[in-house]
Motif scaffolding. Structure first.
Motif, PDB file in Angstrom:
ATOM      1  N   ARG A   1       0.779  -1.154   0.001  1.00 53.76           N
ATOM      2  CA  ARG A   1      -0.104  -0.074  -0.082  1.00 53.76           C
ATOM      3  C   ARG A   1       0.809   1.241   0.032  1.00 53.76           C
ATOM      4  O   ARG A   1       0.636   2.085  -0.802  1.00 53.76           O
ATOM      5  CB  ARG A   1      -0.889   0.004   1.225  1.00 53.76           C
ATOM      6  CG  ARG A   1      -2.191   0.679   1.243  1.00 53.76           C
ATOM      7  CD  ARG A   1      -3.161   0.464   2.383  1.00 53.76           C
ATOM      8  NE  ARG A   1      -2.543   0.461   3.722  1.00 53.76           N
ATOM      9  CZ  ARG A   1      -2.436  -0.715   4.442  1.00 53.76           C
ATOM     10  NH1 ARG A   1      -2.800  -1.840   3.935  1.00 53.76           N
ATOM     11  NH2 ARG A   1      -1.910  -0.774   5.576  1.00 53.76           N
ATOM     12  N   ASP A   2       1.924   1.072   0.850  1.00 54.03           N
ATOM     13  CA  ASP A   2       2.845   2.459   0.832  1.00 54.03           C
ATOM     14  C   ASP A   2       3.686   2.711  -0.360  1.00 54.03           C
ATOM     15  O   ASP A   2       3.898   3.777  -0.862  1.00 54.03           O
ATOM     16  CB  ASP A   2       3.871   2.357   1.978  1.00 54.03           C
ATOM     17  CG  ASP A   2       3.135   2.360   3.329  1.00 54.03           C
ATOM     18  OD1 ASP A   2       2.094   2.840   3.602  1.00 54.03           O
ATOM     19  OD2 ASP A   2       4.016   1.877   4.256  1.00 54.03           O
TER      20      ASP A   2
ATOM     21  N   LEU B   1      -2.390   6.104  -6.782  1.00 52.45           N
ATOM     22  CA  LEU B   1      -1.786   7.576  -6.455  1.00 52.45           C
ATOM     23  C   LEU B   1      -2.738   8.246  -5.590  1.00 52.45           C
ATOM     24  O   LEU B   1      -2.275   9.303  -4.914  1.00 52.45           O
ATOM     25  CB  LEU B   1      -1.102   8.119  -7.769  1.00 52.45           C
ATOM     26  CG  LEU B   1      -0.011   7.621  -8.700  1.00 52.45           C
ATOM     27  CD1 LEU B   1       0.277   8.288  -9.849  1.00 52.45           C
ATOM     28  CD2 LEU B   1       1.359   7.644  -7.694  1.00 52.45           C
ATOM     29  N   LEU B   2      -3.860   8.337  -5.880  1.00 53.65           N
ATOM     30  CA  LEU B   2      -4.853   9.102  -5.581  1.00 53.65           C
ATOM     31  C   LEU B   2      -5.332   8.552  -4.221  1.00 53.65           C
ATOM     32  O   LEU B   2      -6.350   9.396  -3.575  1.00 53.65           O
ATOM     33  CB  LEU B   2      -5.788   9.363  -6.429  1.00 53.65           C
ATOM     34  CG  LEU B   2      -5.142  10.184  -7.608  1.00 53.65           C
ATOM     35  CD1 LEU B   2      -6.470  10.302  -8.832  1.00 53.65           C
ATOM     36  CD2 LEU B   2      -4.628  11.423  -7.499  1.00 53.65           C
ATOM     37  N   ASN B   3      -4.898   7.503  -3.485  1.00 55.30           N
ATOM     38  CA  ASN B   3      -5.737   6.842  -2.523  1.00 55.30           C
ATOM     39  C   ASN B   3      -5.598   7.421  -1.174  1.00 55.30           C
ATOM     40  O   ASN B   3      -6.414   7.665  -0.452  1.00 55.30           O
ATOM     41  CB  ASN B   3      -4.901   5.273  -2.123  1.00 55.30           C
ATOM     42  CG  ASN B   3      -5.532   4.623  -3.209  1.00 55.30           C
ATOM     43  OD1 ASN B   3      -6.579   4.624  -3.732  1.00 55.30           O
ATOM     44  ND2 ASN B   3      -5.114   3.248  -3.047  1.00 55.30           N
ATOM     45  N   ARG B   4      -4.596   8.362  -1.125  1.00 51.61           N
ATOM     46  CA  ARG B   4      -4.401   9.162   0.193  1.00 51.61           C
ATOM     47  C   ARG B   4      -4.892  10.484   0.176  1.00 51.61           C
ATOM     48  O   ARG B   4      -5.133  11.311   1.237  1.00 51.61           O
ATOM     49  CB  ARG B   4      -2.713   9.269   0.443  1.00 51.61           C
ATOM     50  CG  ARG B   4      -2.231   7.813   0.847  1.00 51.61           C
ATOM     51  CD  ARG B   4      -0.788   8.217   1.243  1.00 51.61           C
ATOM     52  NE  ARG B   4      -0.058   8.671   0.161  1.00 51.61           N
ATOM     53  CZ  ARG B   4       0.942   8.785  -0.237  1.00 51.61           C
ATOM     54  NH1 ARG B   4       1.883   8.088   0.692  1.00 51.61           N
ATOM     55  NH2 ARG B   4       1.704   9.378  -0.990  1.00 51.61           N
TER      56      ARG B   4
ATOM     57  N   LEU C   1     -11.022  10.527  -1.861  1.00 51.75           N
ATOM     58  CA  LEU C   1     -11.183  10.816  -3.249  1.00 51.75           C
ATOM     59  C   LEU C   1     -11.911   9.801  -4.042  1.00 51.75           C
ATOM     60  O   LEU C   1     -13.085   9.823  -4.764  1.00 51.75           O
ATOM     61  CB  LEU C   1      -9.819  11.228  -3.892  1.00 51.75           C
ATOM     62  CG  LEU C   1     -10.168  11.581  -5.722  1.00 51.75           C
ATOM     63  CD1 LEU C   1     -10.907  12.709  -5.841  1.00 51.75           C
ATOM     64  CD2 LEU C   1      -8.683  11.941  -6.137  1.00 51.75           C
ATOM     65  N   ASN C   2     -11.506   8.509  -3.971  1.00 49.37           N
ATOM     66  CA  ASN C   2     -12.045   7.320  -4.677  1.00 49.37           C
ATOM     67  C   ASN C   2     -13.626   7.003  -4.252  1.00 49.37           C
ATOM     68  O   ASN C   2     -14.159   6.416  -4.851  1.00 49.37           O
ATOM     69  CB  ASN C   2     -11.258   6.091  -4.414  1.00 49.37           C
ATOM     70  CG  ASN C   2     -10.980   5.822  -3.229  1.00 49.37           C
ATOM     71  OD1 ASN C   2     -11.780   6.293  -2.127  1.00 49.37           O
ATOM     72  ND2 ASN C   2     -10.226   4.933  -2.811  1.00 49.37           N
TER      73      ASN C   2
END
Length: 187
Positions: free
Chosen positions: A24-25, A38-41, A53-54
């Motif tokens: 995940r990191d 890339l947008l998960n955080r 965002l997701n």
């Protein structure tokens, strides 16, 4: 290998979680090609609540280096754009009124090497986590022997199993690291 000791089984589950955390990191490290993780955080201020965002938008990859973010609620477009700009992605969003395009730039050789070092550092943290779990597992086995739950032969056998489980987890971490480094360096 079938493991029938709850201490080792518990440690094995924790090691799997450490591998997943590493995965995940590393997913958040930009590798020169479009990847929705890339947008998960990124959290968007949506009606006063920080929302991932997701959960607010459909994220697709129409081309190798483009992420397309289509919000379910068009009124959230400006907030999504603001959240992306405020993030540490380093990619400028392009808003066309209905969706946001993120064009991932080509990585320079210097930047690739920096990212490879970052991947190596994250993988080392993963290995440290696995070793800490191993230490806890060994302490648990020794405590079980002291309490009379295990005899000396069983302890020795379980210690061998514990080392095998640890070696497998370290190999898995190294494989994850190698895959990510290859993704970054072979673009």
């Amino acid at each position: 290998m079938k493991i029938n000791n709850p201490i080792i089984q518990n440690a094995q589950e924790k090691m799997k979680k450490a591998e997943q955390a590493l995965q995940r990191d590393l997913g958040g490290i930009r590798a020169g090609r479009a990847n929705a993780s890339l947008l998960n955080r990124i959290k968007v201020d949506y009606y006063g609540a920080p929302t991932p965002l997701n959960q607010l938008a459909q994220i697709t990859i129409p081309e190798a280096r483009v992420l397309l973010v289509k919000p379910f609620d068009k009124s959230a477009l400006k907030e999504i754009e603001r959240a992306i700009l405020a993030s540490d992605l380093g990619i400028s969003p392009t808003n066309d009124g209905t969706a946001i395009r993120l064009v991932i730039p080509q990585l320079t050789e210097e930047r690739r090497k920096e990212l490879a070092k970052q991947v190596k550092a994250e993988a080392e943290k993963g290995k440290v986590a696995v070793r800490n779990i191993r230490r806890e597992m060994m302490d648990g086995l020794k405590k079980a022997e002291k309490n009379g739950d295990l005899n000396e032969d069983e302890l020795h056998n379980f210690e061998d199993q514990a080392q095998t489980v640890t070696n497998q987890a370290i190999k898995a971490v190294e494989a994850i690291q190698a895959d990510k480094e290859k993704e970054i360096l072979d673009d």
